[in-house]
Every structure is written in C-alpha cells, then in structure tokens.
Design a protein around this motif. Structure first.
Motif, PDB file in Angstrom:
ATOM      1  N   MET A  15       0.738  -1.109   0.058  1.00 43.24           N
ATOM      2  CA  MET A  15       0.225  -0.013  -0.218  1.00 43.24           C
ATOM      3  C   MET A  15       1.225   1.056  -0.224  1.00 43.24           C
ATOM      4  O   MET A  15       1.927   1.516   0.161  1.00 43.24           O
ATOM      5  N   LYS A  16       0.500   2.556  -0.359  1.00 46.71           N
ATOM      6  CA  LYS A  16       0.805   3.300  -0.068  1.00 46.71           C
ATOM      7  C   LYS A  16      -0.380   4.491   0.687  1.00 46.71           C
ATOM      8  O   LYS A  16      -0.652   5.052  -0.667  1.00 46.71           O
ATOM      9  N   PRO A  17       0.308   5.140   1.410  1.00 46.88           N
ATOM     10  CA  PRO A  17      -0.611   5.590   2.491  1.00 46.88           C
ATOM     11  C   PRO A  17      -0.091   7.119   2.523  1.00 46.88           C
ATOM     12  O   PRO A  17       0.785   6.936   1.354  1.00 46.88           O
ATOM     13  N   GLU A  18      -1.618   7.985   2.827  1.00 47.15           N
ATOM     14  CA  GLU A  18      -1.081   9.869   2.479  1.00 47.15           C
ATOM     15  C   GLU A  18      -0.360  10.230   3.336  1.00 47.15           C
ATOM     16  O   GLU A  18       0.251  11.240   2.960  1.00 47.15           O
ATOM     17  N   MET A  43       0.052   4.847   9.519  1.00 47.83           N
ATOM     18  CA  MET A  43       0.023   4.950   8.554  1.00 47.83           C
ATOM     19  C   MET A  43      -1.541   5.575   8.361  1.00 47.83           C
ATOM     20  O   MET A  43      -2.260   4.966   9.575  1.00 47.83           O
ATOM     21  N   VAL A  44      -1.785   6.442   7.394  1.00 52.01           N
ATOM     22  CA  VAL A  44      -3.260   6.793   7.372  1.00 52.01           C
ATOM     23  C   VAL A  44      -3.527   7.123   5.817  1.00 52.01           C
ATOM     24  O   VAL A  44      -2.687   7.246   4.988  1.00 52.01           O
ATOM     25  N   SER A  45      -4.451   5.823   5.493  1.00 54.13           N
ATOM     26  CA  SER A  45      -4.657   6.179   4.404  1.00 54.13           C
ATOM     27  C   SER A  45      -6.428   6.026   3.526  1.00 54.13           C
ATOM     28  O   SER A  45      -7.066   5.853   4.838  1.00 54.13           O
ATOM     29  N   SER A  46      -7.038   6.390   2.919  1.00 54.86           N
ATOM     30  CA  SER A  46      -8.668   6.960   2.811  1.00 54.86           C
ATOM     31  C   SER A  46      -8.665   6.482   0.561  1.00 54.86           C
ATOM     32  O   SER A  46      -7.540   5.615   0.656  1.00 54.86           O
ATOM     33  N   GLY A  47      -9.893   6.089   0.968  1.00 52.91           N
ATOM     34  CA  GLY A  47     -10.575   6.196  -0.290  1.00 52.91           C
ATOM     35  C   GLY A  47     -10.362   4.983  -0.164  1.00 52.91           C
ATOM     36  O   GLY A  47     -10.819   3.713   0.707  1.00 52.91           O
ATOM     37  N   ASP A  48     -10.010   4.554  -2.036  1.00 51.28           N
ATOM     38  CA  ASP A  48     -10.190   2.998  -2.686  1.00 51.28           C
ATOM     39  C   ASP A  48      -9.005   2.018  -2.051  1.00 51.28           C
ATOM     40  O   ASP A  48      -9.253   1.315  -2.426  1.00 51.28           O
ATOM     41  N   ARG A  49      -8.173   2.401  -1.609  1.00 53.26           N
ATOM     42  CA  ARG A  49      -6.640   2.546  -0.725  1.00 53.26           C
ATOM     43  C   ARG A  49      -6.545   1.543  -0.349  1.00 53.26           C
ATOM     44  O   ARG A  49      -7.862   0.701   0.568  1.00 53.26           O
ATOM     45  N   MET A  51      -6.794  -1.440   2.903  1.00 52.61           N
ATOM     46  CA  MET A  51      -7.139  -0.931   4.083  1.00 52.61           C
ATOM     47  C   MET A  51      -6.911  -0.100   4.700  1.00 52.61           C
ATOM     48  O   MET A  51      -6.170   1.030   5.107  1.00 52.61           O
ATOM     49  N   PRO A  52      -7.883   1.126   3.902  1.00 57.67           N
ATOM     50  CA  PRO A  52      -8.535   2.409   3.700  1.00 57.67           C
ATOM     51  C   PRO A  52      -8.800   2.741   5.896  1.00 57.67           C
ATOM     52  O   PRO A  52      -9.069   1.424   6.677  1.00 57.67           O
ATOM     53  N   GLY A  53      -8.142   3.940   6.428  1.00 55.50           N
ATOM     54  CA  GLY A  53      -7.912   3.931   7.487  1.00 55.50           C
ATOM     55  C   GLY A  53      -6.607   4.690   8.099  1.00 55.50           C
ATOM     56  O   GLY A  53      -5.851   4.879   7.580  1.00 55.50           O
ATOM     57  N   ILE A  54      -6.585   4.415   9.628  1.00 57.35           N
ATOM     58  CA  ILE A  54      -4.964   4.424  10.684  1.00 57.35           C
ATOM     59  C   ILE A  54      -5.641   3.727  11.542  1.00 57.35           C
ATOM     60  O   ILE A  54      -5.638   2.656  11.712  1.00 57.35           O
ATOM     61  N   MET A  55      -3.271   3.276  10.698  1.00 57.24           N
ATOM     62  CA  MET A  55      -3.084   2.015  11.657  1.00 57.24           C
ATOM     63  C   MET A  55      -2.258   2.305  12.109  1.00 57.24           C
ATOM     64  O   MET A  55      -1.263   3.123  11.859  1.00 57.24           O
ATOM     65  N   LEU A  56      -2.133   1.719  13.652  1.00 61.98           N
ATOM     66  CA  LEU A  56      -0.763   1.971  14.597  1.00 61.98           C
ATOM     67  C   LEU A  56      -0.351   0.635  14.767  1.00 61.98           C
ATOM     68  O   LEU A  56      -0.994   0.184  15.203  1.00 61.98           O
ATOM     69  N   GLU A  57       1.104   0.661  14.738  1.00 65.73           N
ATOM     70  CA  GLU A  57       1.980  -0.539  15.210  1.00 65.73           C
ATOM     71  C   GLU A  57       2.843   0.012  15.975  1.00 65.73           C
ATOM     72  O   GLU A  57       3.299   1.303  16.072  1.00 65.73           O
ATOM     73  N   VAL A  58       2.614  -1.190  16.471  1.00 61.38           N
ATOM     74  CA  VAL A  58       4.129  -0.871  17.889  1.00 61.38           C
ATOM     75  C   VAL A  58       4.670  -2.011  18.385  1.00 61.38           C
ATOM     76  O   VAL A  58       4.867  -3.059  18.547  1.00 61.38           O
ATOM     77  N   ASP A  59       6.022  -1.892  17.452  1.00 65.94           N
ATOM     78  CA  ASP A  59       7.284  -3.326  18.316  1.00 65.94           C
ATOM     79  C   ASP A  59       6.874  -4.366  17.016  1.00 65.94           C
ATOM     80  O   ASP A  59       6.784  -5.199  17.369  1.00 65.94           O
ATOM     81  N   VAL A  80     -11.584   6.798   7.922  1.00 68.74           N
ATOM     82  CA  VAL A  80     -11.133   8.563   8.174  1.00 68.74           C
ATOM     83  C   VAL A  80     -12.658   9.062   7.634  1.00 68.74           C
ATOM     84  O   VAL A  80     -12.789   8.805   6.236  1.00 68.74           O
ATOM     85  N   GLU A  81     -13.247  10.266   8.319  1.00 73.15           N
ATOM     86  CA  GLU A  81     -14.205  10.745   8.281  1.00 73.15           C
ATOM     87  C   GLU A  81     -13.335  11.642   6.798  1.00 73.15           C
ATOM     88  O   GLU A  81     -13.817  12.217   6.248  1.00 73.15           O
ATOM     89  N   GLN A  82     -12.153  12.570   7.229  1.00 76.69           N
ATOM     90  CA  GLN A  82     -11.998  13.330   6.485  1.00 76.69           C
ATOM     91  C   GLN A  82     -10.319  13.436   6.324  1.00 76.69           C
ATOM     92  O   GLN A  82      -9.446  13.601   7.362  1.00 76.69           O
ATOM     93  N   LEU A  83      -9.445  13.580   5.393  1.00 77.91           N
ATOM     94  CA  LEU A  83      -8.166  13.794   5.545  1.00 77.91           C
ATOM     95  C   LEU A  83      -7.401  14.866   4.849  1.00 77.91           C
ATOM     96  O   LEU A  83      -8.003  15.275   3.274  1.00 77.91           O
ATOM     97  N   GLN A  84      -7.010  16.051   5.772  1.00 78.89           N
ATOM     98  CA  GLN A  84      -6.129  17.257   5.369  1.00 78.89           C
ATOM     99  C   GLN A  84      -5.422  17.356   5.516  1.00 78.89           C
ATOM    100  O   GLN A  84      -5.100  17.670   7.425  1.00 78.89           O
TER     101      GLN A  84
END
Length: 123
Positions: A15-18, A43-49, A51-59, A80-84
């Motif tokens: 994937m290529k996140p915003e 990572m934050v991605s939206s639209g038709d990419r 895994m759209p949404g916000i992903m948090l990974e720790v270790d 993700v409601e809005q990405l600005q």
C-alpha cells in the motif's frame, strides 16, 4: 509499504498511504509503562486504497513487548471521515522561517559592514 518491501509483515497488502510516520514511543497500560522506547509506526490512508483508515503498529518487527501476548500491538481504525493536511501551519512555519533567515542575513551583513569600518579606523 508492506508486501514485498521486507518491512513488517508480508501478511498485509502492499500500500501507499497518504501519511506515514515512524518514531519511538512510550507505551503505557493502565498508567504503567510497559515499553520505554518502542518503535511506533502510524499510517493513514483513505478512499479505495487497500486497508483505508488509520493503522497503529508498535514493535511489530522485534515483538519485544513482554506485557502483550503476541509481543506487539496492532490497532486499526477503519473509518477516516476526512483527510486534510495542515497547510495553514506549514505556510506559517515557512513565513516565520523566511523572516528569520532574512533577519540573520541582515544581522551578519550589518556586522560585516561595521567591522569593515573599524579596520579602516585602526590603520
């Protein structure tokens, strides 16, 4: 990111996140520190990419969070409601930076000019 990159797990799609951020974080559970310097990835991605949404990974690479059953934390917020991007803050920082650079250049120019005047007075 992911997939064939060799970073993290190949179980996630390429994937290529915003927005992608990496850093070190302090992880707490119920107010108690369970990791003082853990690698954190957001990572934050939206639209038709993928895994759209916000992903948090720790270790996720070392898996050394002993307080976690799997040794790591992976959290996904799928909506993700809005990405600005904060363009107003970026423009303000650029303007302040340019003013500071012009001020420093002016100060050094004034110092160079005043030093030239002193040399001619001494000879």
């Amino acid at each position: 990111m992911h997939g064939d990159t060799g970073i993290g797990t190949a179980k996630l799609p390429t994937m290529k996140p915003e927005i992608a951020l990496w850093g070190w974080g302090t992880v707490k559970r119920d107010g108690q520190v369970i990791a003082a310097v853990a690698p954190v990835h957001v990572m934050v991605s939206s639209g038709d990419r993928p895994m759209p949404g916000i992903m948090l990974e720790v270790d996720t690479e070392d898996k050394t969070l002993t307080a976690e059953p799997d040794g790591y934390i992976h959290v996904m917020w799928p909506k993700v409601e809005q990405l600005q991007m904060p363009t107003a803050q970026t423009q303000t920082r650029m303007i302040v930076g340019w003013i500071a650079m012009i001020g420093i250049a002016g100060l050094f120019g004034w110092l160079a000019y005043s030093e030239t005047g002193r040399r001619t007075d001494l000879t």
